[in-house]
Scaffold this motif. Structure first.
Motif, mmCIF file in Angstrom:
data_model
loop_
_atom_site.group_PDB
_atom_site.id
_atom_site.type_symbol
_atom_site.label_atom_id
_atom_site.label_comp_id
_atom_site.label_asym_id
_atom_site.label_seq_id
_atom_site.Cartn_x
_atom_site.Cartn_y
_atom_site.Cartn_z
ATOM 1 N N THR A 83 0.826 -1.212 0.000
ATOM 2 C CA THR A 83 0.000 0.000 0.000
ATOM 3 C C THR A 83 0.860 1.262 0.000
ATOM 4 O O THR A 83 0.330 2.360 -0.107
ATOM 5 C CB THR A 83 -0.944 0.026 1.219
ATOM 6 O OG1 THR A 83 -0.156 0.034 2.410
ATOM 7 C CG2 THR A 83 -1.869 -1.163 1.231
ATOM 8 N N PHE A 84 2.189 1.108 0.120
ATOM 9 C CA PHE A 84 3.067 2.278 0.109
ATOM 10 C C PHE A 84 3.788 2.436 -1.233
ATOM 11 O O PHE A 84 4.771 3.161 -1.328
ATOM 12 C CB PHE A 84 4.077 2.183 1.261
ATOM 13 C CG PHE A 84 3.420 2.107 2.613
ATOM 14 C CD1 PHE A 84 2.839 3.235 3.166
ATOM 15 C CD2 PHE A 84 3.364 0.914 3.314
ATOM 16 C CE1 PHE A 84 2.219 3.179 4.408
ATOM 17 C CE2 PHE A 84 2.743 0.847 4.556
ATOM 18 C CZ PHE A 84 2.162 1.983 5.107
ATOM 19 N N PHE A 85 3.332 1.761 -2.248
ATOM 20 C CA PHE A 85 3.973 1.847 -3.570
ATOM 21 C C PHE A 85 3.685 3.179 -4.252
ATOM 22 O O PHE A 85 4.420 3.608 -5.128
ATOM 23 C CB PHE A 85 3.477 0.720 -4.480
ATOM 24 C CG PHE A 85 4.068 -0.622 -4.171
ATOM 25 C CD1 PHE A 85 5.134 -0.750 -3.286
ATOM 26 C CD2 PHE A 85 3.577 -1.760 -4.783
ATOM 27 C CE1 PHE A 85 5.684 -1.983 -3.006
ATOM 28 C CE2 PHE A 85 4.130 -3.009 -4.515
ATOM 29 C CZ PHE A 85 5.168 -3.117 -3.623
ATOM 30 N N GLY A 86 2.603 3.834 -3.903
ATOM 31 C CA GLY A 86 2.205 5.048 -4.603
ATOM 32 C C GLY A 86 0.978 4.783 -5.436
ATOM 33 O O GLY A 86 0.374 3.713 -5.365
ATOM 34 N N SER A 87 0.601 5.754 -6.232
ATOM 35 C CA SER A 87 -0.659 5.658 -6.949
ATOM 36 C C SER A 87 -0.444 5.772 -8.444
ATOM 37 O O SER A 87 0.389 6.535 -8.911
ATOM 38 C CB SER A 87 -1.594 6.764 -6.489
ATOM 39 O OG SER A 87 -2.735 6.769 -7.301
ATOM 40 N N SER A 88 -1.233 5.005 -9.187
ATOM 41 C CA SER A 88 -1.154 5.108 -10.639
ATOM 42 C C SER A 88 -2.019 6.251 -11.137
ATOM 43 O O SER A 88 -1.981 6.609 -12.307
ATOM 44 C CB SER A 88 -1.569 3.788 -11.285
ATOM 45 O OG SER A 88 -2.820 3.377 -10.794
ATOM 46 N N GLN A 89 -2.811 6.819 -10.269
ATOM 47 C CA GLN A 89 -3.610 7.974 -10.675
ATOM 48 C C GLN A 89 -3.037 9.242 -10.056
ATOM 49 O O GLN A 89 -2.531 9.234 -8.943
ATOM 50 C CB GLN A 89 -5.063 7.799 -10.231
ATOM 51 C CG GLN A 89 -5.915 7.195 -11.322
ATOM 52 C CD GLN A 89 -6.780 6.061 -10.815
ATOM 53 O OE1 GLN A 89 -7.147 6.055 -9.673
ATOM 54 N NE2 GLN A 89 -7.080 5.117 -11.678
ATOM 55 N N GLU A 90 -3.123 10.312 -10.815
ATOM 56 C CA GLU A 90 -2.479 11.557 -10.405
ATOM 57 C C GLU A 90 -3.053 12.076 -9.081
ATOM 58 O O GLU A 90 -2.330 12.440 -8.169
ATOM 59 C CB GLU A 90 -2.675 12.600 -11.511
ATOM 60 C CG GLU A 90 -2.051 13.945 -11.183
ATOM 61 C CD GLU A 90 -0.680 14.096 -11.821
ATOM 62 O OE1 GLU A 90 -0.576 13.748 -12.998
ATOM 63 O OE2 GLU A 90 0.258 14.550 -11.140
ATOM 64 N N TYR A 91 -4.348 12.139 -8.996
ATOM 65 C CA TYR A 91 -4.945 12.713 -7.789
ATOM 66 C C TYR A 91 -5.739 11.659 -7.032
ATOM 67 O O TYR A 91 -6.932 11.512 -7.197
ATOM 68 C CB TYR A 91 -5.863 13.870 -8.160
ATOM 69 C CG TYR A 91 -5.151 14.921 -8.955
ATOM 70 C CD1 TYR A 91 -4.300 15.812 -8.335
ATOM 71 C CD2 TYR A 91 -5.316 15.000 -10.335
ATOM 72 C CE1 TYR A 91 -3.623 16.773 -9.070
ATOM 73 C CE2 TYR A 91 -4.650 15.949 -11.070
ATOM 74 C CZ TYR A 91 -3.796 16.834 -10.430
ATOM 75 O OH TYR A 91 -3.124 17.773 -11.158
ATOM 76 N N SER A 92 -5.035 10.906 -6.243
ATOM 77 C CA SER A 92 -5.758 9.978 -5.396
ATOM 78 C C SER A 92 -5.468 10.367 -3.963
ATOM 79 O O SER A 92 -4.541 11.111 -3.670
ATOM 80 C CB SER A 92 -5.316 8.550 -5.658
ATOM 81 O OG SER A 92 -4.132 8.289 -4.941
ATOM 82 N N GLY A 93 -6.246 9.883 -3.071
ATOM 83 C CA GLY A 93 -6.059 10.245 -1.680
ATOM 84 C C GLY A 93 -4.841 9.602 -1.043
ATOM 85 O O GLY A 93 -4.461 9.942 0.060
ATOM 86 N N ASN A 94 -4.228 8.681 -1.768
ATOM 87 C CA ASN A 94 -3.128 7.929 -1.189
ATOM 88 C C ASN A 94 -1.833 8.743 -1.238
ATOM 89 O O ASN A 94 -1.240 8.905 -2.287
ATOM 90 C CB ASN A 94 -2.970 6.620 -1.962
ATOM 91 C CG ASN A 94 -1.905 5.743 -1.359
ATOM 92 O OD1 ASN A 94 -1.300 6.075 -0.342
ATOM 93 N ND2 ASN A 94 -1.675 4.599 -1.982
ATOM 94 N N THR A 95 -1.409 9.252 -0.098
ATOM 95 C CA THR A 95 -0.183 10.058 -0.078
ATOM 96 C C THR A 95 0.912 9.411 0.748
ATOM 97 O O THR A 95 1.896 10.049 1.068
ATOM 98 C CB THR A 95 -0.473 11.455 0.500
ATOM 99 O OG1 THR A 95 -0.896 11.292 1.856
ATOM 100 C CG2 THR A 95 -1.538 12.171 -0.293
#
Lengths: 172, 548
Positions: free
Chosen positions: A145-157
């Motif tokens: 879950t700490f890999f990052g996001s494939s979408q530009e604006y996701s809540g995952n920071t």
């Protein structure tokens, strides 16, 4: 220790998914060989090999980038898949050296000038999440879950920022 | 249409809606997804898996009436079976209330009305169903969705919400008698068996429930685990007469029989050595599960049966592929990834080859006859999450090559790519049998090559191959199929179906089908611009040159 100079330039990466792979490093040298060859008009080869694989391999992801329009730095939350194990095979001695991930520094937050750091550490085959004075045991699958996001604006920071790999010895 | 359509449209416009292969263009025909609302808390964790269910009409799929549902054609009865289960939101009959059918928001076809639900004499035609009766089953977060493969509709026709635990894996068997055909493995370790698909609509959805609250593996309960060890993979045993197996994150596989009650108390002896493979059969004849296979102490990430059901392949966190004789409880052979966990595996339909993919970004091809790795596919830039042989593929015989068997297979990965590969067996086998060619400046002619010529002992696990010695293959085509990391692919007669971790599905029509369906599809808009990425002809690279 050629690794210290290798920048995993995720800022220039067009695709927002990435991975840590030693073969990228080798491919870059191969490309350089092609340029070099055409320039010299004769058969020549340039290569880079790791003389002595380090015992601890530290990979620092460049998760911050200066954006000229904004006049400030921006955090890059791009997805970078880092493996639990990896092998370096471009060593001088031609022996694969195997590494295992044992710690991750995670940056939490959307910007480069604020946020929070937590760390994941593997101890006695269990992953521990250190968040200030709180220590919590987590399942290994949580590391993903700490890999990052494939979408530009996701809540995952919450993004892996500095990765620590330990050598498993020189066995192939 | 609904909110879910917007989610798909917001995808990167740079993705192509087709890809080229030597046999022609694969075109994006349909996209499927789910209401975007379910995603809000699942980031990174939940991984959507995909199952294809072909509802076989017992007589024919043509207009003849089905015996069970008079006055209803095959077309509508297939639809009614699904719709019938969706009538309302009543709690299901099995304990726990775990799994409540509810209409999908945004799908008006089910609605609250049970009008079409019985399928008996309802004159209203169900517009969205063609005569193929093929459905896509996929999970996302706490919900299982069912979509019609052959309809243009993006939204699922049915959703099953699980209130206690997320569904993580599922399997369908059209051959199972008695209607209970859909297996669902849950995050808690529970297993649910449901007559979701095949049962005629007038009955309520019934379900068997196994391993309630993870009871069999409760003793391994850690602080973190919810209850028991989570399911990771599930499969019907082919030709197994209702037997199925469930793989868990604690390294165990449990074998169940469909018809046995799952509530009887069952216990297995404690595992003496966590690192050793051991099979324990239940002492009580009433017990279900009937057997426990302890594979090793780490997670089992995927399992797959050979098509005749005799052999079981598992892959796991320790990076090993293990191939078992299922009837004899015996390990046949095993081998390891280059590094890291293996995530997926698949058999060729003739049982001769196994594909694996994992965290080393490689697709490996294993020969079950030679009991070893025969080729290594380089092409993904991230973890390989799904592999499959294209069993519908036949070697084009126009060239008259005759002898040369070519296997076509595909892989998907976290790099968002779909890769197709050709495996020409004559090219593969020859360099192996002759040993590595000499005279190469970069080839390490030292010791590591030695084990290629040695006989592989039955029941032994081999170490990681030296990557320099394994023949390399390159993909026929590499196509960036989605914006999100992919989790699985399935070949059907007419298409390749890909699904992303987030639960977005794309259906790529095969060349011969794409033409005929072009007019009916409004979505597959094909740009006429010239193609930059020409498909490269696949060949086994000379192994001496392919040293990295």
């Amino acid at each position: 220790m050629g690794w210290g100079r290798t920048r995993w330039g995720i800022s220039s990466q067009k695709k927002k998914t990435g991975v840590i792979a030693p073969k990228r490093f080798v491919q870059r040298v191969k490309k350089q060989n092609e340029y070099f060859r055409s320039y010299m008009h004769q058969e020549a080869q340039k290569r880079m090999k790791i003389k002595k694989p380090p015992h601890i391999l530290v990979i620092h992801l460049k998760r911050f980038k200066y954006v000229e329009q904004l006049g400030r730095y921006k955090k890059l939350s791009y997805r970078v898949v880092f493996p639990m194990e990896l092998k370096l095979n471009n060593t001088v001695e031609d022996i694969d050296s195997e590494y295992s991930l044992f710690a991750v520094v995670v940056h939490v937050g959307s910007g480069p000038n604020h946020g929070h750091y937590v760390s994941l550490v593997k101890s006695h085959n269990h992953w521990l999440l250190f968040d200030d004075e709180n220590v919590e045991m987590i399942d290994e699958s949580m590391v993903q879950t700490f890999f990052g996001s494939s979408q530009e604006y996701s809540g995952n920071t919450d993004n892996g920022y500095i990765l620590f790999y330990e050598s498993l010895g020189g066995k192939s | 249409m609904s909110s879910s359509s917007a989610a798909v449209n917001s995808q990167s416009p740079s993705l192509k809606t087709y890809f080229k292969t030597p046999e022609g263009r694969y075109k994006l025909q349909y996209e499927k997804t789910h209401p975007a609302a379910v995603l809000h808390y699942s980031h990174g964790k939940a991984v959507s898996q995909l199952t294809i269910a072909c509802l076989k009409e017992r007589p024919t799929t043509q207009a003849s009436a089905t015996p069970s549902i008079p006055s209803s054609g095959g077309v509508r009865s297939a639809a009614a079976r699904l719709l019938g289960a969706g009538n309302g939101s009543r709690a299901l009959s099995f304990v726990g209330g775990n799994g409540v059918s509810r209409p999908v928001s945004g799908s008006s076809r089910i609605g609250g009305s049970a009008g079409a639900s019985t399928g008996s004499g309802s004159s209203q035609p169900v517009a969205n169903f063609d005569d193929k009766g093929t459905y896509l089953i996929f999970n996302s977060a706490d919900t299982l969705f069912i979509s019609d493969l052959n309809s243009q509709d993006k939204d699922p026709i049915k959703s099953i919400h699980f209130s206690n635990s997320n569904p993580v894996c599922h399997a369908f068997d059209s051959e199972v008698k008695g209607g209970h055909d859909l297996l669902i493995g849950l995050h808690t370790g529970d297993v649910s068996l449901r007559q979701q698909l095949q049962d005629p609509g007038r009955k309520l959805v019934a379900a068997h429930h196994y391993n309630k609250d993870g009871s069999i593996n409760n003793r391994h309960r850690g602080r973190v685990a919810v209850a028991g060890s989570r399911c990771t993979c599930i499969a019907w045993v082919p030709e197994g007469d209702g037997t199925f197996v469930v793989g868990h994150a604690d390294g165990n596989i449990y074998v169940y029989e469909r018809n046995k009650d799952g509530t009887a108390d069952c216990s297995f002896p404690a595992i003496k050595d966590q690192t050793q493979f051991a099979v324990a059969h239940a002492r009580s004849p009433k017990s279900n599960p009937i057997a426990r296979w302890h594979i090793y102490q780490g997670s089992i990430n995927s399992l797959s049966f050979s098509s005749d059901g005799t052999c079981l392949a598992t892959v796991g966190r320790d990076g090993y592929l293990r191939v078992f004789d299922f009837a004899k409880d015996q390990l046949k052979f095993g081998g390891r990834s280059y590094y890291g966990a293996l995530l997926c595996c698949a058999w060729s339909s003739d049982g001769k080859y196994i594909l694996t993919g994992g965290e080393d970004d490689l697709v490996q091809v294993w020969s079950t006859e030679d009991r070893k790795i025969v080729a290594c596919g380089e092409g993904h830039n991230s973890w390989v999450s799904g592999v499959a042989f294209d069993s519908y593929w036949s070697t084009p015989n126009s060239e008259g090559t005759g002898e040369n068997v070519v296997y076509r297979f595909g892989s998907v990965g976290q790099d968002t790519q779909l890769l197709l590969w050709d495996l020409a067996m004559d090219e593969i086998v020859v360099p192996l049998r002759c040993g590595p060619p000499g005279g190469s400046p970069t080839f390490n002619s030292g010791s590591p090559a030695a084990h290629w010529d040695s006989v592989c002992v039955v029941g032994s696990l081999q170490p990681s191959p030296s990557i320099r010695d394994v023949p390399k293959i390159s993909p026929l085509v590499a196509h960036r199929a989605h914006v999100d990391p992919l989790s699985e692919l399935i070949f059907t007669n007419e298409s390749v179906v890909t699904i992303s971790r987030e639960g977005h599905i794309k259906i790529w029509m095969r060349p011969r089908h794409a033409e005929s369906n072009e007019s009916s599809s409004s979505e597959a808009v094909v740009p006429t611009a010239s193609v930059k990425d020409r498909p490269t002809t696949s060949s086994i690279k000379n192994s001496s040159f392919s040293y990295k």
